[in-house]
Design a protein around this motif. Sequence first.
Motif, short mmCIF file in Angstrom:
data_model
loop_
_atom_site.label_atom_id
_atom_site.label_comp_id
_atom_site.label_asym_id
_atom_site.label_seq_id
_atom_site.Cartn_x
_atom_site.Cartn_y
_atom_site.Cartn_z
N SER A 31 -9.63 -1.25 -2.21
CA SER A 31 -9.34 -2.37 -1.29
C SER A 31 -10.51 -3.34 -1.23
O SER A 31 -11.02 -3.64 -0.16
N PHE A 85 0.85 -1.19 0.00
CA PHE A 85 0.00 0.00 0.00
C PHE A 85 0.88 1.25 0.00
O PHE A 85 0.66 2.19 -0.75
N ASP A 140 -11.32 7.02 4.02
CA ASP A 140 -10.49 7.27 2.85
C ASP A 140 -11.19 6.66 1.64
O ASP A 140 -11.20 5.43 1.47
N ASP A 159 -8.94 4.56 -0.73
CA ASP A 159 -8.61 3.25 -0.15
C ASP A 159 -9.84 2.34 -0.22
O ASP A 159 -9.75 1.16 -0.57
N HIS A 160 -10.98 2.92 0.10
CA HIS A 160 -12.24 2.16 0.08
C HIS A 160 -12.51 1.59 -1.30
O HIS A 160 -12.88 0.43 -1.46
N ASN A 165 -2.54 10.97 7.59
CA ASN A 165 -2.63 10.60 6.18
C ASN A 165 -2.62 11.93 5.42
O ASN A 165 -3.64 12.37 4.89
N THR A 204 -7.74 5.14 6.36
CA THR A 204 -7.67 3.93 5.54
C THR A 204 -8.03 2.73 6.43
O THR A 204 -8.05 2.84 7.66
#
Length: 367
Positions: free
Chosen positions: A161, A38, A154, A157-158, A70, A78
């Motif tokens: 991921s 990541f 985030d 990220d959502h 972040n 995240t």
Amino acid sequence: MIGPRLLHPKYVTIGWRKSCSQRWMPSLKAMHPTNKAFASSYANNDEEQIPKVTLSFRHDNSVAILTLCNPQRRNALTFSMMEQLDEHVTTLERWATLVTVATDGMTRCDITNGSTDASPNLIPIESEIDSNAENNSRAIILTGAHGNFCSGLDLHDHAHSKNHPLQSGSQMNLHMTQVTNRLHCLPVPSISAIDGHAMGGGAELSTCTDFVVLSTSARVQFVHVRRGASPGWGGGRRLVKRVGRAKALKMLLMGECVSGQDEGRLLSFADGVGQEGESALDAAMRLIVRPILELPCSKAIRAVKSVVSAADGDEDVFDSQGMTILYDTNKALAAERGAFLSVWGGDSNLKQIRLTKEKLTEKKAPP
Ligand SMILES: CCCC(=O)SCCNC(=O)CCNC(=O)[C@H](O)C(C)(C)COP(=O)(O)OP(=O)(O)OC[C@H]1O[C@@H](n2cnc3c(N)ncnc32)[C@H](O)[C@@H]1OP(=O)(O)O
């Protein structure tokens, strides 16, 4: 007199209590690409830019500081940061409750900045709290790095991921509700120190402490309804408790913003505002932590917190082991979870999240 919660075996038995992610999802970490992978998606692999939550201690380990970091995304959370927050809360539960002794003549409590591991120097007394031994934990500050508190989930990220267990709204809700309520129930006073934006889930996070201190740059806004959602990190129930029914509805439905510039609206949401140019952390230190540090007895501070927590109904949030959230009997928690699951991932929510991401990307695009 120490409240029953503090005397519970959870707090006085030896060994680490498993973090909630470990308890619910044993293979959570195995299923997710490593933090390294990541991190490599971040500019120049710059360590500074890697999303993380750090834990540090000040004033002879009596004050703990949790920092959300972040910076590229206004401290959006995240999934990895959610896991780190969980681990740090486990550390804090131990720090704030267990009586500790030094083994090497160094500091009594050697939990280092950013570490999520137990220090080998931290030895819990196994059976009962020893009333003669000292535990000097006094206050916890939750804050954000680089001039912002937290811009919520985030969204990048959502979106990227898909295999992470917390991608499921249900698991994210369980995880974050549990973590934030555990933070709320810690046996020393806690303070959210807010600079810049606290949006969506970030606004929810700000409700999980006893006090809220704003800098003049702060803007706290529950944007959930504009994202086709409702609070999903346990912040709805806590907001109502903090500001009352009508103001909570105004903030949740109309997006009424609490701003460090507008003291009038702070009245019931925030407990203090910094001076012009003063950071929220400095203001929290000056307004809340300093007076706490001046008190003669840390045990009395924790005793008072336990009285207030019990009177406020914190005991009703977890089972008698302090391990599992009582969704079955706590109607407000169950309703908040049910409401969130009824909208999160639905058409309107997906559309609004997509539009938000598009807007953020457009902002970046050159004219
Ligand atoms: C149950 C939980 C539900 C939730 O939390 S849903 C998420 C709710 N949060 C949001 O909708 C916040 C979206 N962000 C914003 O509105 C604005 O970025 C915000 C916070 C007002 C800050 O505005 P500005 O100071 O003008 O900064 P900006 O918009 O240019 O953003 C700077 C960089 O940060 C990024 N960012 C901000 N919020 C983010 C987020 N939540 N997830 C992922 N990335 C996010 C944004 O994309 C931008 O990145 P870049 O510089 O373009 O690469």
